[in-house]
Every structure is written in structure tokens, then in C-alpha cells.
Design an enzyme around this catalytic site. Structure first.
Site, PDB file in Angstrom:
ATOM      1  N   HIS A 121       0.845  -1.084   0.112  1.00 34.38           N
ATOM      2  CA  HIS A 121      -0.049  -0.134  -0.006  1.00 34.38           C
ATOM      3  C   HIS A 121       0.898   1.426   0.068  1.00 34.38           C
ATOM      4  CE1 HIS A 121      -2.939   2.939   1.850  1.00 34.38           C
ATOM      5  NE2 HIS A 121      -3.807   2.264   1.287  1.00 34.38           N
ATOM      6  N   ASP A 198       3.378  -4.208   7.916  1.00 33.75           N
ATOM      7  CA  ASP A 198       1.998  -3.583   7.858  1.00 33.75           C
ATOM      8  C   ASP A 198       0.614  -4.294   8.270  1.00 33.75           C
ATOM      9  OD1 ASP A 198      -0.356  -2.387   6.763  1.00 33.75           O
ATOM     10  OD2 ASP A 198       0.622  -1.652   5.047  1.00 33.75           O
ATOM     11  N   GLN A 201      -4.354  -4.969   7.082  1.00 36.03           N
ATOM     12  CA  GLN A 201      -5.340  -5.864   6.494  1.00 36.03           C
ATOM     13  C   GLN A 201      -5.441  -7.208   7.140  1.00 36.03           C
ATOM     14  OE1 GLN A 201      -7.837  -5.029   4.595  1.00 36.03           O
ATOM     15  NE2 GLN A 201      -7.113  -3.280   3.663  1.00 36.03           N
ATOM     16  N   LYS A 224     -10.425  -0.290  10.665  1.00 34.28           N
ATOM     17  CA  LYS A 224     -10.694  -1.526   9.704  1.00 34.28           C
ATOM     18  C   LYS A 224     -11.048  -2.548  10.863  1.00 34.28           C
ATOM     19  CE  LYS A 224      -7.209  -0.284   6.292  1.00 34.28           C
ATOM     20  NZ  LYS A 224      -7.793   0.334   5.389  1.00 34.28           N
ATOM     21  N   CYS A 362      -4.811   2.543  -3.673  1.00 32.90           N
ATOM     22  CA  CYS A 362      -3.858   3.179  -3.229  1.00 32.90           C
ATOM     23  C   CYS A 362      -2.262   2.027  -3.241  1.00 32.90           C
ATOM     24  CB  CYS A 362      -3.800   3.454  -1.512  1.00 32.90           C
ATOM     25  SG  CYS A 362      -4.922   4.530  -1.222  1.00 32.90           S
TER      26      CYS A 362
END
Ligand code: 7TS
Length: 408
Positions: A121, A198, A201, A224, A362
Site C-alpha cells: 500500500h 504493515d 489488513q 478496519k 492506493c
């Protein structure tokens, strides 16, 4: 817990959109919030709104207790050894910027290498481009396989003795790829590099154990995972946080201030300059309680089952191109309808009450790798059902019919 009843906990999901039942398939962009989270935030503002860490009055004490217990809860959620490993941020983007600017930029020297993947991302890409520009370090990319995964041999080749940072997404927001971050962290450490993950997700969708992954930093966003926008978590190992400089200077983060110098509080307070995101942290704690009640393993299984079902149904539709690997993958499907711009697909779906995301997500470099300008993406969470996937498929049939002149 009966997952089929869970949608009832989310007031927003009971509405109709364009005369149809809302089928919300954009949780990878942001999730919906259950009553428990909305109530926790509302209760804070209605009953004990006060600034934290600085007042002696009763409300200030209550607010401080709630804010600091949210930190303890966040530590437990990802199995961090202590709440001191948890920095509250605005979200994944801010966490990754803190690492790139407060930690990596101080350590990087010309010729040092930062290893990334093309599926990152922009939040886990541009901070590293900037860190490289500022220090003379260079970026190196692990090549992507056609199915959207990484080959272990390529990973081994990319991470070398000059690597100082490996920054990688745990789960891709476009391909759904689940990267082997534990194994990569081990290799990074063997080669003298730090591992930055990261988790935007991943944390909402699967059990995450940072102690087991042994990564140095792990960043994720509350919004999220059913919490409000504006709250996130940066986990750092104690040694890594002790080497990180604050990037926000001002109130709350200082120890002693002189006219020409200042010293900082201990970690993690030194990273939280200014009035923190109190309501957000309280909402995050409520979201974690809610997720824990369902169980992260049950959430992972539900997402995997829905994704399998969606891949199978979409895979059978002529004119649909699917991107990314088959299982294991994150709870999303990315696709294109041949000859139709994804924005047009999303617009027709919206008329059917189905909310999906269309665009570059993104991840412009990844779109180039895929040879696509943009893609459509349906992403799932625990409040979605197979019936929602059926509605998606039906709406896609409608879109196909609508654009049949374009696809012949
Ligand atoms: N990393 C990944 C893998 C993401 O998916 C996102 C947001 C971020 C970082 C940034 O998170 P933020 O909360 O700081 O904005 N991804 C998406 C998406 O896929 N659609 O909208 C936002």
C-alpha cells in the site's frame, strides 16, 4: 456465537440503499461499527469526557483509566509483552511514518538497503522512498510472482548484508496474499535488518501474535476492525522503541523542558505528543472486546469461507478476471469485468445496494504489475454472509447485461 445474527449488532447495515438492502462489501477500506463500540464512545463523551494524564479531578481520572486500559487491551490483542510496546497513532499510515522518520531515518546510511514488495500500500512505500531520499539508502523490491505471491528464493536473494529494513504487508489489500512475515523476520534478523510489518489488513481478520512473529514493528488501524476512525496502533519491540525518536513534539510527551532543550517521557508516552485520541482508544477497546467475544480464529475462518465461496462463484462467471492467489488469502476478492471500467461496475452495483471499492486501492505500482489501470474489490467481514456474495454475483450479472454492448 451464531455469526448469522451478527449483522444485527451493526445499526448501519439495516438500511436500504437505492431501494435495496445494503450489502456492504468494502470493509477493507473501513469496517462498520457495532452498537457496543458506538455506545462506548458515546458514554465517554456523555459521562466522563476529560483530558487524560493531567487532571486530578474525578472525570480526568476516569478518562485516563479508560485510555490506559485500552492500551493494555491492545497489547493483549496482539500478544505484545507489555502495554509499553503499544503506541497509539491515528492509524497504519501514521505508525509506518513514525518508523520511517523516527527510527529508520536516523539509522540509514548511504548504500544501506530497504527491502519492500511491489504489493505494498502507498502507506508502506512512500515513507520508505522519503527515508531513502533523505539518507542515500536505496530501495530494493522482492519480485512478485504471477499469482501475486512471493517466492522464498527471491526473498532470500533480496535480503542481504546491506539490508537494514524489511517492510512488508502481512496481507495485501488488493491481492489478498498472506505473506510469510514470521519467516521473513527471522531472515531479516539473521542479516542484521529490522522487520516492519504493515498489519492493516491482517489484524482485523486473524489472530496476530507479535511475539511469535518476532517482528520489530507492527502497525494497524482501528477503523478496519470495528473501532472509530482516527485511532491505530504501532507496536514496537522495547529496544526498537527506545531507539526511535518522537516525530510529534509538544505537550504530554515531555519530561523536563528548558528554554533551549527538553527531555522526553518514557516509552510509549514520548510518542504521543498533544491530547491523544481518547475517544478513539476507548472505541478500540470496545471493538477488541467485541472481536474477542467472537474469537479471532472464528473470524478468520468465516472470512476464508466467504472468500472461497466468492472466488468459486466469480471464477465461474465468463468475462471476470480474478487477481491474487487462491487460499490462503485475506477476506477479499479483486476482479475486473472485461471491457468495463471498474468505476462503472461499482456504479451499477451501487444501484443494486452493493457497496464495493473500485480504483487503484492506493497501490499504483501493483496495478502496473497486474497490467490493470484499476480493479474492483469486494471485501468481507464477519457481518457478511454467503447471501451477500449471492447478491454480489446477481448484481454483477446485471452489470454484465447493462454493459453487454461494451463486452460484445
Ligand atoms: N496498509 C494497507 C495494507 C492498507 O490496506 C491500508 C488501507 C493502509 C495501509 C492504510 O491504512 P490507514 O488506516 O492509515 O489509511 N487500505 C485501504 C484500502 O484498501 N481501501 O481503502 C483503504
Amino acid at each position: 456465537m451464531d455469526l448469522s445474527l451478527i449483522a444485527r449488532d451493526f445499526p448501519i447495515l439495516s438500511q436500504t440503499v437505492n431501494g435495496k438492502r445494503l450489502v456492504y462489501l468494502d470493509s477493507a477500506a473501513t469496517s462498520q461499527k457495532p452498537d457496543r463500540v458506538l455506545d462506548a464512545v458515546s458514554r465517554y463523551y456523555r459521562e466522563y469526557n476529560a483530558n487524560v494524564h493531567r487532571g486530578v479531578h474525578t472525570l480526568a481520572g476516569k478518562a485516563t483509566d479508560a485510555y490506559e486500559s485500552a492500551r493494555v487491551k491492545a497489547a493483549g490483542f496482539i500478544h505484545a509483552p507489555s502495554e509499553d510496546n503499544i503506541v497509539f497513532t491515528r492509524g497504519t499510515t501514521e505508525g509506518l511514518n513514525m518508523v520511517a522518520f523516527g527510527y529508520a531515518r536516523r539509522k540509514l546510511r548511504p548504500g544501506d538497503e530497504i527491502v519492500l514488495t511491489p504489493m505494498e500500500h502507498h502507506s508502506n512505500l512512500i515513507p520508505w522512498q522519503q527515508a531513502a531520499l533523505a539518507t542515500g539508502a536505496t530501495l530494493r523490491y522482492i519480485p512478485l510472482q504471477k499469482d501475486g505471491t512471493l517466492l522464498w528464493e527471491d526473498i532470500e536473494q533480496a535480503i542481504g548484508d546491506r539490508t537494514r529494513v524489511v517492510a512488508m504487508t502481512h496481507v495485501s489489500n488488493v491481492l489478498g496474499t498472506v505473506n510469510p512475515v514470521k519467516r521473513v523476520a527471522q531472515l531479516a534478523h539473521e542479516r542484521g535488518a529490522v522487520m516492519v510489518v504493515d498489519g492493516a489488513q491482517a489484524a482485523p481478520h486473524m489472530p496476530v501474535d507479535v511475539a511469535d512473529l518476532d517482528c520489530d514493528f507492527y502497525a494497524f488501524s482501528g477503523h478496519k476492525m470495528m473501532a472509530p476512525t482516527g485511532i491505530g496502533v504501532l507496536y514496537g519491540k522495547r529496544a526498537a522503541l527506545l531507539e526511535m525518536e518522537p516525530v510529534h513534539f509538544g505537550g504530554e510527551m515531555i519530561d523536563v523542558v528548558e528554554l533551549f532543550s527538553a527531555t522526553w517521557k518514557d516509552i510509549p508516552a514520548r510518542f504521543e505528543g498533544g491530547t491523544p485520541i481518547i475517544a478513539g482508544a476507548i472505541g478500540l477497546a470496545a471493538a477488541i472486546d467485541y472481536l474477542d467475544d467472537i474469537g479471532m480464529e472464528a473470524i478468520r475462518r468465516h472470512g476464508a469461507a466467504l472468500t472461497d465461496y466468492a472466488m468459486e462463484r466469480l471464477g465461474k462467471m465468463p468475462g471476470i478476471t480474478l487477481y491474487g492467489p487462491s487460499a490462503p488469502r485475506g477476506a477479499l476478492v479483486t476482479f475486473n469485468l472485461d471491457g468495463v471500467h471498474p468505476h462503472d461496475v461499482a456504479t451499477v452495483l451501487d444501484a443494486e445496494g452493493v457497496a464495493i471499492r473500485a480504483g487503484h486501492h492506493c497501490a499504483q505500482p501493483l496495478m502496473r504489475e497486474l497490467g490493470a489501470q484499476s480493479t474492483a474489490r469486494a471485501s468481507f467481514y464477519v457481518y457478511n454472509s454467503e447471501q451477500d456474495v449471492d447478491v454480489l454475483v446477481g448484481a454483477l450479472e446485471t452489470a454484465k447485461e447493462f454493459f453487454s454492448h461494451a463486452i460484445g
